[in-house]
Scaffold this active site. Sequence first.
Site, short mmCIF file in Angstrom:
data_model
loop_
_atom_site.label_atom_id
_atom_site.label_comp_id
_atom_site.label_asym_id
_atom_site.label_seq_id
_atom_site.Cartn_x
_atom_site.Cartn_y
_atom_site.Cartn_z
N CYS A 173 61.24 64.02 51.26
CA CYS A 173 62.70 63.90 51.38
C CYS A 173 63.23 64.65 52.60
CB CYS A 173 63.36 64.40 50.11
SG CYS A 173 62.88 66.07 49.61
N GLU A 204 68.92 66.76 44.07
CA GLU A 204 68.22 66.90 45.34
C GLU A 204 67.77 65.51 45.73
OE1 GLU A 204 65.41 66.89 47.95
OE2 GLU A 204 64.22 68.14 46.60
N LYS A 226 61.05 64.22 32.41
CA LYS A 226 60.74 62.82 32.63
C LYS A 226 60.09 62.67 34.01
CE LYS A 226 61.19 58.39 33.74
NZ LYS A 226 60.78 57.84 35.05
N GLU A 250 66.73 56.24 55.27
CA GLU A 250 65.50 56.95 54.91
C GLU A 250 64.40 55.92 54.66
OE1 GLU A 250 64.30 60.66 52.06
OE2 GLU A 250 65.46 59.05 51.14
#
Length: 491
Positions: free
Chosen positions: A285, A251, A176, A384
């Site tokens: 990330c 992750e 996906k 973040e």
Amino acid sequence: MQNLNFINGLWCQSLSGETLPVIDPATGEIFDEIPRSGAEEVDAAVEAAHAALRAGWLRTSGAYRAGLLRAIASGIQSQADALAELEVRDCGKTITEARYDMGDAVACFEYYATLAEGLDGQQGTPVQVSDPRFDVKLRHEPAGVVGLIVPWNFPLVNAAWKVAPALAAGCAVVLKPSELASLTTLRLARIAEGAGLPAGVLNVVCGLGSECGAAVAAHPGIAKVSFTGGTESGRKVMQARANLVGDLALELGGKSAMIVFDDIDLDHAIEWILMGSMYNQGQVCAATSRVLVQDTIFDALVEKLQRAASGLRVGPGLEASTQVGPLISVAQRDRVARLVRQGVAQGARLLCGGDVPANLETGYFYSPTVVLDVARDNVLWREEVFGPVLCVSRFSNEDQAIELANDSQYGLAAAVLSNDAERRERVARQLVAGIVWANCSGPAFIQAPWGGVKQSGFRRGLGQWGMHEFLELKQITTYNSPDAWGHFNAS
């Protein structure tokens, strides 16, 4: 070329016929569309994957799978330029970075082809046990049908990082891609089809994360889910898998720190500070977006950093001179701008940026931004941002630097810059992160493990560890003595 789901070797629309727009981040214009799929399409993909396993994929040799992986690598290589340009239009990254990504994807499939071949020789490995009457051997067997959910910041690379080891292990895949960047992932399916991958072994289903992604995460027919994305989305995936007692690898996000000691060359430091925070518009990330600078060089480094960050060339990714492209979407650009405003309101000092570049009002651009005097409870220090925003603070000694670096809910990556090799090693050992870079920031190698700790996720991708994430370890124990066991001897 019409973009369709790829299920059981067939290209098909969503069952509803609904689509989602594909938007060029450099212009804000719709230039394509993808299917909007949900639970029913995921059901079909899972069924196709199980059928492929039963039809023989589960019994294939590693050598056979290696040949297919190398054919896929060759297919990516032959289309690398076109794929790179498509990646730029789909997610906004620069053409230089996109071309690098295509090379990474090629290398990933080639690497796991070699590991797949090696699996054949590892089957039946003996284990020495305490009772000589028993022989124990080990087998590495495919997990089965796996669900792979990948993000938009490195679309083809992240797909390769998961698909290649899963296929090498002998799994069948339901993939996906992000609804914000699906096009090169769909091209990967076409390349796999052309390489001769059997029908149902790789299925690609497009749609919203809240619909299609949620269906993958919660599907009882999927043995394992591997997810890369934001921490909040990761929590939802984890909850869905917990209800099934289903295997999971995550992750997630990060807020990684870089420690810059006063014995490092300033120009060297500036290069890696910008690499660690501005690459891919900061949409990474593992971005080292919290930079801790020793106070003895703080002012000199900040002066150089202001000139360097302000001089970065911002523009459309297809222009060869561009160093910083647009953000992925208007929502992401607005989020970044809102967090910067909030951080400044909380006391951070804006050194440069903090706005939309002049003459780039069309598209989703945001200026490379550096803020100083950022308190530990400031939103820019804690959260973040996922944009070209860099926080710089000072420290006086090594212990303080380590304490500040580790003061985060995340633990994906960290970096330390120093010419003192012993200090680099000493600091690296104390940083709480899955990845630590020394005198650099950001390199990722397919041969080395990738993943984090704390709220940055768990388990490891890449390297041999990435393939073993998709393998189950089976013990086969044989009783080889001519004598009866005797425990339940009836005589």
